[in-house]
Design an enzyme around this catalytic site. Structure first.
Site, PDB file in Angstrom:
ATOM      1  N   GLU A 284      -5.469  -7.475  -1.322  1.00 46.18           N
ATOM      2  CA  GLU A 284      -6.283  -7.053  -0.162  1.00 46.18           C
ATOM      3  C   GLU A 284      -7.649  -6.436  -0.535  1.00 46.18           C
ATOM      4  OE1 GLU A 284      -4.969  -4.769   3.191  1.00 46.18           O
ATOM      5  OE2 GLU A 284      -3.186  -5.644   3.278  1.00 46.18           O
TER       6      GLU A 284
ATOM      7  N   GLU B  29       0.757  -1.226  -0.194  1.00 44.43           N
ATOM      8  CA  GLU B  29      -0.135   0.078   0.256  1.00 44.43           C
ATOM      9  C   GLU B  29       0.955   1.350   0.060  1.00 44.43           C
ATOM     10  OE1 GLU B  29      -2.940  -0.380   3.212  1.00 44.43           O
ATOM     11  OE2 GLU B  29      -3.939  -2.159   2.254  1.00 44.43           O
TER      12      GLU B  29
END
Ligand code: BMA
Length: 372
Positions: free
Chosen positions: A296, A188
């Site tokens: 995710e 991320e």
């Protein structure tokens, strides 16, 4: 002669570009890599973070550490095809990870998943190596620069990597073979909520950190049962996605994380963004010849009864995406997979019955660890 030479060159280049980064990877790891590629578009696997470790009861209270149980199995009859785990706190020789899973249990769950033919992926919400009391969400700028500028900090980080290496090198199958895992560090990074995020370091610092980490684990610590996954958070374009990409020699798998918030008003926008990102990821994956996944995703508390069949399935079905991993069922206000009695459970079953997504039996059929 000339034609023969270019033909040979073509063969050479194509074998090269299909290869995973660690030439000394174990047989099972090489097979996993090749089979992820070979079985693309043959069903997308469902993953769940911490799925075997804990979950929720119908009344919303937690269950923890009940062997053989997972919320997805209770709802759909099978464990997830992919299990996600996190090594946060392994830095400190802690017996439990940041979400309180004992590392000995995590090892057991990884082995069970492998023995069933499933896939394990590992992320790492590590503390800040410069100020180790500060956790993964520390937003100090220049942390990476300060790791490489300072011998003590670098030594500390290397010590943390030693612990990661020990854990991964201790995962063994029934015949003593090492269990392959998909390791997904520094995730991320297009966001800025972790100390390695885009707002806290330069692109070349991020790449340096990535390459150092991968080299240290593979070359120095001889971890040969690992595929390396690069995963951004949201991105706007291919260029944005690739801005911090450390290079084809340092990545085995490409992916991204995406969370849906503010439903239902954002449903259309989310679906559009998700679709665009999957399409871009597939393009990149084809260009670099590597497997891809939605590493995710989730909608917290899943308040949309048909979220799985109306938003997720239409975007992921029939794509090159190997799996999408739902985030953890932490507690009653923080969960991402349906549990028994949860609003979206019937819809999750409907998605599974479409035949387009796979749970553990579908993963087993892909025979990931055997050569074809
Ligand atoms: C976040 C939340 C946290 C958790 C962290 C690492 O998204 O689920 O509660 O500690 O991931 O697993």
């Amino acid at each position: 002669m000339k034609t023969t030479r270019s033909f040979l060159l073509l063969i050479f280049v194509s074998t090269l570009s299909f290869a995973q980064i660690d030439k000394n990877a174990t047989k099972e790891t090489k097979n996993l890599y090749l089979n992820l590629l070979a079985t693309q578009k043959q069903g997308v696997m469902v993953g769940h973070q911490d799925g075997l470790a804990y979950g929720l009861n119908p009344d919303g209270t937690r269950w923890i550490g009940q062997d053989g149980r997972s919320d997805i199995k209770t709802v759909a009859g099978e464990h997830p095809a992919v299990l996600g785990w996190d090594l946060g706190k392994i830095e400190f020789d802690s017996t439990r990870n940041l979400d309180k899973i004992p590392f000995v249990k995590m090892k057991q769950y990884i082995e069970e998943t492998y023995n069933r033919g499933g896939v394990n992926t590992i992320s790492w919400h590590l503390h800040n190596p410069v100020e180790p009391k500060k956790n993964t969400w520390d937003k100090a700028d220049s942390t990476i620069k300060n790791i490489f500028n300072n011998t003590e900090n670098l030594k500390r980080y290397e010590g943390w990597l030693d612990n990661v290496a020990d854990f991964i090198k201790n995962l063994k199958g029934k015949k003593g073979e090492l269990i392959p895992v998909i390791f997904r560090p520094f995730h991320e990074h297009t966001g800025s909520w972790f100390w390695w995020g885009a707002g806290h370091c330069k692109a070349d610092e991020y790449k340096k950190m990535w390459r150092f980490t991968v080299d240290y684990l593979i070359k120095k610590k001889n971890v040969h049962n690992m595929l390396i996954a690069y995963s951004t958070d949201r991105f706007n374009s291919k260029e944005h996605y690739l801005e911090r990409y450390p290079g084809n020699d340092y990545v085995d798998m490409v992916g991204f994380d995406i969370y849906h918030t503010n439903s239902p008003s954002s449903n259309e926008k989310f679906k559009k963004d998700f679709q665009r990102m999957v399409t871009t990821l597939e393009e990149i994956a084809s260009e670099v010849n590597k497997p891809c996944a939605v590493t995710e995703m989730g909608l917290e508390k899943i308040p949309e009864a048909d979220w799985f069949t109306s938003i997720v399935l239409p975007v992921v079905q029939d794509t090159k995406i190997s799996y999408f991993l739902l985030w953890r069922n932490g507690y009653d206000r923080h969960y991402y997979a349906p549990y028994e009695g949860q609003l979206s459970a019937p819809d999750f079953i409907k998605m599974f019955q479409s035949g387009k997504v796979l749970l553990e039996k579908g993963a087993k059929k892909k025979n990931f660890y055997k050569s074809k």
